[in-house]
Design a protein around this motif. Structure first.
Motif, mmCIF file in Angstrom:
data_model
loop_
_atom_site.group_PDB
_atom_site.id
_atom_site.type_symbol
_atom_site.label_atom_id
_atom_site.label_comp_id
_atom_site.label_asym_id
_atom_site.label_seq_id
_atom_site.Cartn_x
_atom_site.Cartn_y
_atom_site.Cartn_z
ATOM 1 N N MET A 57 40.684 48.241 37.651
ATOM 2 C CA MET A 57 40.758 48.225 36.180
ATOM 3 C C MET A 57 42.088 47.638 35.721
ATOM 4 S SD MET A 57 38.157 49.622 34.533
ATOM 5 C CE MET A 57 38.163 50.965 33.372
ATOM 6 N N GLU A 58 43.141 48.132 36.364
ATOM 7 C CA GLU A 58 44.481 47.700 35.976
ATOM 8 C C GLU A 58 44.658 46.186 36.221
ATOM 9 O OE1 GLU A 58 47.407 49.909 38.242
ATOM 10 O OE2 GLU A 58 48.802 48.210 38.044
ATOM 11 N N LEU A 59 44.212 45.729 37.390
ATOM 12 C CA LEU A 59 44.384 44.313 37.731
ATOM 13 C C LEU A 59 43.510 43.419 36.867
ATOM 14 C CD1 LEU A 59 44.739 44.546 41.577
ATOM 15 C CD2 LEU A 59 46.438 43.652 39.976
ATOM 16 N N ALA A 60 42.300 43.910 36.542
ATOM 17 C CA ALA A 60 41.421 43.115 35.687
ATOM 18 C C ALA A 60 42.093 42.909 34.336
ATOM 19 C CB ALA A 60 40.073 43.808 35.522
ATOM 20 N N SER A 61 42.729 43.940 33.828
ATOM 21 C CA SER A 61 43.358 43.758 32.525
ATOM 22 C C SER A 61 44.622 42.897 32.636
ATOM 23 C CB SER A 61 43.557 45.116 31.823
ATOM 24 O OG SER A 61 44.860 45.525 31.885
ATOM 25 N N GLN A 62 45.367 43.059 33.736
ATOM 26 C CA GLN A 62 46.517 42.150 33.952
ATOM 27 C C GLN A 62 46.085 40.691 34.119
ATOM 28 O OE1 GLN A 62 48.921 43.447 37.267
ATOM 29 N NE2 GLN A 62 49.389 45.373 36.236
ATOM 30 N N SER A 63 44.862 40.504 34.610
ATOM 31 C CA SER A 63 44.361 39.135 34.795
ATOM 32 C C SER A 63 43.771 38.585 33.503
ATOM 33 C CB SER A 63 43.313 39.091 35.902
ATOM 34 O OG SER A 63 43.833 39.634 37.073
ATOM 35 N N GLY A 64 43.974 39.306 32.420
ATOM 36 C CA GLY A 64 43.601 38.780 31.111
ATOM 37 C C GLY A 64 42.203 39.145 30.657
ATOM 38 N N LEU A 65 41.569 40.110 31.325
ATOM 39 C CA LEU A 65 40.224 40.508 30.888
ATOM 40 C C LEU A 65 40.351 41.673 29.912
ATOM 41 C CD1 LEU A 65 38.497 40.327 34.364
ATOM 42 C CD2 LEU A 65 37.993 38.857 32.417
ATOM 43 N N THR A 66 39.595 41.591 28.823
ATOM 44 C CA THR A 66 39.540 42.736 27.901
ATOM 45 C C THR A 66 38.182 43.398 28.116
ATOM 46 O OG1 THR A 66 38.718 41.239 26.249
ATOM 47 C CG2 THR A 66 41.058 41.774 26.131
ATOM 48 N N ASP A 67 37.992 44.580 27.540
ATOM 49 C CA ASP A 67 36.710 45.264 27.699
ATOM 50 C C ASP A 67 36.380 45.385 29.194
ATOM 51 O OD1 ASP A 67 34.392 46.456 27.005
ATOM 52 O OD2 ASP A 67 33.415 44.660 26.191
ATOM 53 N N ILE A 102 45.237 30.862 32.668
ATOM 54 C CA ILE A 102 45.368 31.221 34.096
ATOM 55 C C ILE A 102 46.785 30.880 34.573
ATOM 56 C CG2 ILE A 102 44.545 30.708 36.449
ATOM 57 C CD1 ILE A 102 42.413 32.255 34.937
ATOM 58 N N ILE A 103 47.305 29.746 34.119
ATOM 59 C CA ILE A 103 48.679 29.370 34.492
ATOM 60 C C ILE A 103 49.664 30.422 33.998
ATOM 61 C CG2 ILE A 103 50.534 27.685 34.034
ATOM 62 C CD1 ILE A 103 48.293 25.541 34.139
ATOM 63 N N THR A 104 49.456 30.905 32.767
ATOM 64 C CA THR A 104 50.344 31.944 32.231
ATOM 65 C C THR A 104 50.283 33.207 33.081
ATOM 66 O OG1 THR A 104 49.915 31.033 30.055
ATOM 67 C CG2 THR A 104 50.934 33.198 30.103
ATOM 68 N N ILE A 105 49.090 33.574 33.520
ATOM 69 C CA ILE A 105 48.955 34.769 34.371
ATOM 70 C C ILE A 105 49.710 34.574 35.691
ATOM 71 C CG2 ILE A 105 47.272 36.069 35.771
ATOM 72 C CD1 ILE A 105 45.332 35.448 33.325
ATOM 73 N N LEU A 106 49.601 33.382 36.260
ATOM 74 C CA LEU A 106 50.296 33.112 37.526
ATOM 75 C C LEU A 106 51.815 33.069 37.302
ATOM 76 C CD1 LEU A 106 47.873 30.465 39.095
ATOM 77 C CD2 LEU A 106 47.976 32.908 39.575
ATOM 78 N N GLN A 107 52.235 32.564 36.141
ATOM 79 C CA GLN A 107 53.683 32.561 35.833
ATOM 80 C C GLN A 107 54.216 33.985 35.739
ATOM 81 O OE1 GLN A 107 53.483 30.115 32.328
ATOM 82 N NE2 GLN A 107 54.645 28.445 33.271
ATOM 83 N N LYS A 108 53.433 34.853 35.092
ATOM 84 C CA LYS A 108 53.844 36.262 34.963
ATOM 85 C C LYS A 108 53.979 36.888 36.331
ATOM 86 C CE LYS A 108 52.066 37.668 30.491
ATOM 87 N NZ LYS A 108 50.768 38.046 29.924
ATOM 88 N N LEU A 109 53.016 36.565 37.192
ATOM 89 C CA LEU A 109 53.014 37.097 38.553
ATOM 90 C C LEU A 109 54.312 36.717 39.259
ATOM 91 C CD1 LEU A 109 50.687 38.473 40.012
ATOM 92 C CD2 LEU A 109 50.070 36.267 40.965
#
Ligand SMILES: Nc1ncnc2c1ncn2[C@@H]1O[C@H](COP(=O)(O)OP(=O)(O)OP(=O)(O)O)[C@@H](O)[C@H]1O
Ligand SMILES: [Mg+2]
Length: 265
Positions: free
Chosen positions: A130-140, A190-197
């Motif tokens: 759940m936590e990773l799905a939301s960190q990966s930009g998924l809502t709901d 997706i690039i933004t998510i990888l940058q955050k990582l």
């Protein structure tokens, strides 16, 4: 050194014939470093990552060289030995999320499974998914994790793949064209998510791409592959300023004019 490939050669055996697919590949990635592997279609990028992950297709074999992870020679490990590393210390986001997700299993279960096989409890796996799905930009997230792959868009599936790859806090993530199949705005997300990582986690990445604008946004160093060989390697800044190989020049010029002027006069 976190990860090293030394003089790797990979051949395709066809009857009596042996065709070289990778020739004398060497590269290294330090702890926390984001490194790009760039090359045109068919140059051997995916083959390099599949060799690392013990996933080479039938008839394609390592003929020479070695692959090391923290000085352990993973290229000569048995499948059983490598299973303790794969999906845990090293995980991979595959080029085609559409084919690497199981169509018959809810995506949440598929993410959880990567944790369960490496000893997480069910409860732990569920809450981490759940936590990773939301960190990966998924809502709901509850609804999305209960979905089957065909119910999700390409971008959502890519986020599921990212969440799944991060389940066991890998030290090395191999991302094979993580943005190529997506529309432009999803690519940016997706690039933004990888940058955050890159900022949040102590994770290193081998980013496979043929898009220099993605390299510029994410990676500090670049290896250029051409016809199964590494033909150039330098810092991203240096490659943009002073590309050596004709193919590298062509790829840099292929990105937007804004991008092509980065660091060049
Ligand atoms: N299953 C296979 N059997 C035989 N040859 C293969 C197989 N898969 C790939 N190859 C060959 O291996 C070489 C390297 O392919 P690879 O998939 O690594 O390229 P790539 O750089 O990842 O390309 P792309 O950018 O299109 O993903 C190519 O010549 C390809 O035709
Ligand atoms: Mg590929």
């Amino acid at each position: 050194m976190l990860f090293q490939i030394n003089h790797l050669s990979v051949d395709y055996s066809l009857g009596q014939k042996n065709l070289p697919l990778l020739q004398d590949i060497s590269m290294s990635i330090d702890e926390g470093e984001f490194v790009a592997l760039v090359g045109e279609s068919g140059s051997g990028k995916t083959m390099t990552s599949l060799a690392t992950m013990h996933l080479l297709p039938d008839n394609i074999n390592i003929k020479g060289g070695e692959i090391l992870f923290r000085d352990k020679k993973i290229s000569s490990m048995t499948e059983k030995e490598f299973r303790s590393i794969s999906g845990k210390d090293i995980s991979m986001i595959f080029q085609e999320p559409m084919t690497s997700l199981n169509p018959l299993i809810r995506v949440g279960k598929q993410i959880e499974e990567s944790g369960l096989v490496h000893g997480m409890s069910k409860k732990e796996a569920r809450s981490r998914a759940m936590e990773l799905a939301s960190q990966s930009g998924l809502t709901d997230t509850a609804r999305i994790l209960a979905s089957f792959p065909h119910e999700l868009s390409g971008g959502m599936k890519q986020r599921i793949m990212i969440a799944s790859a991060l389940m066991n806090e890998p030290q090395l993530l191999i991302a094979d064209e993580p943005t190529t199949a997506l529309d432009v705005s999803t690519q940016e997300e997706i690039i933004t998510i990888l940058q955050k990582l890159r900022h949040q986690k102590k994770i290193a990445m081998l980013l496979i791409t043929h898009d220099f604008s993605v390299v510029k946004k994410l990676c500090s160093r670049v290896y250029i592959m051409y016809k199964g060989k590494i033909v150039e390697s330098a810092s991203t800044e240096e490659v943009f300023k002073n590309p050596k190989h004709e193919y590298t020049k062509a790829l840099i010029d292929a990105i937007s004019p804004m991008g092509a002027t980065y660091g060049r006069k």
